[in-house]
Design a protein around this motif. Structure first.
Motif, PDB file in Angstrom:
ATOM      1  N   TYR A 278       0.819  -1.215   0.000  1.00  0.00           N
ATOM      2  CA  TYR A 278       0.000   0.000   0.000  1.00  0.00           C
ATOM      3  C   TYR A 278       0.851   1.262   0.000  1.00  0.00           C
ATOM      4  N   TYR A 279       1.936   1.250   0.757  1.00  0.00           N
ATOM      5  CA  TYR A 279       2.810   2.430   0.757  1.00  0.00           C
ATOM      6  C   TYR A 279       3.554   2.577  -0.561  1.00  0.00           C
ATOM      7  N   LEU A 280       3.919   1.469  -1.171  1.00  0.00           N
ATOM      8  CA  LEU A 280       4.519   1.561  -2.510  1.00  0.00           C
ATOM      9  C   LEU A 280       3.531   2.180  -3.491  1.00  0.00           C
ATOM     10  N   LYS A 281       2.270   1.798  -3.377  1.00  0.00           N
ATOM     11  CA  LYS A 281       1.262   2.351  -4.279  1.00  0.00           C
ATOM     12  C   LYS A 281       1.051   3.846  -4.028  1.00  0.00           C
ATOM     13  N   ILE A 282       1.032   4.241  -2.765  1.00  0.00           N
ATOM     14  CA  ILE A 282       0.848   5.654  -2.439  1.00  0.00           C
ATOM     15  C   ILE A 282       2.015   6.498  -2.958  1.00  0.00           C
ATOM     16  N   PHE A 283       3.228   6.000  -2.792  1.00  0.00           N
ATOM     17  CA  PHE A 283       4.420   6.759  -3.172  1.00  0.00           C
ATOM     18  C   PHE A 283       5.000   6.304  -4.510  1.00  0.00           C
ATOM     19  N   ARG A 284       4.160   5.765  -5.382  1.00  0.00           N
ATOM     20  CA  ARG A 284       4.647   5.228  -6.660  1.00  0.00           C
ATOM     21  C   ARG A 284       5.297   6.280  -7.556  1.00  0.00           C
ATOM     22  N   HIS A 285       4.935   7.525  -7.373  1.00  0.00           N
ATOM     23  CA  HIS A 285       5.499   8.589  -8.210  1.00  0.00           C
ATOM     24  C   HIS A 285       6.939   8.924  -7.822  1.00  0.00           C
ATOM     25  N   LEU A 286       7.376   8.444  -6.673  1.00  0.00           N
ATOM     26  CA  LEU A 286       8.746   8.681  -6.241  1.00  0.00           C
ATOM     27  C   LEU A 286       9.732   7.664  -6.831  1.00  0.00           C
ATOM     28  N   PHE A 287       9.198   6.584  -7.401  1.00  0.00           N
ATOM     29  CA  PHE A 287      10.037   5.530  -7.967  1.00  0.00           C
ATOM     30  C   PHE A 287      10.025   5.601  -9.483  1.00  0.00           C
TER      31      PHE A 287
END
Length: 132
Positions: free
Chosen positions: A28-37
């Motif tokens: 879920y945190y990867l999905k929330i911060f996906r724009h950082l990757f």
């Protein structure tokens, strides 16, 4: 170092272990911060596939286990090693114990901290299981 600091670090370590292995917070945190990757890296983590296609025939305890099963056929030894390291609760707990021992300044406490972390994780799972 004081024993209170050691207890605090062990509780924090047990919480990290519990969240890592018995929840999907990482996905879920990867999905929330996906724009950082970078896009390619985000796709490699299979977050959308995991969250959108929950196959009832497959039973996974956590996203980390799912990622290991999907990516364990990689040709890279380093990727296989790291995935196994992060998907094995004993290995992960050992590394957390080692890190806590280094933080408190006494490497001889690795075994004791490992046992404390496993007991705290067991208690945490039992309490949460009873409360749900």
């Amino acid at each position: 170092m004081s024993s209170l600091f050691l207890i605090l670090l062990c509780c924090l370590g047990a919480l990290i272990i519990h969240l890592w292995f018995y929840s999907d917070f990482f996905a879920y945190y990867l999905k929330i911060f996906r724009h950082l990757f970078p896009y390619k890296l985000y796709k490699w983590f299979l977050v959308d596939e995991y969250l959108n296609n929950q196959d009832p025939n497959l039973s996974f305890d956590s996203y980390i286990e799912y990622l290991y099963v999907k990516r364990c056929f990689s040709k890279s030894f380093l990727i296989k090693f790291l995935l196994k390291l992060f998907s094995c609760i004993i290995c992960f707990t050992t590394w957390i114990s080692l890190i806590i021992s280094i933080i408190i300044g006494n490497i001889l406490f690795v075994g004791l901290i490992f046992i404390i972390l496993r007991i705290l994780d067991f208690i945490l799972r039992y309490v949460l299981k009873k409360s749900i």
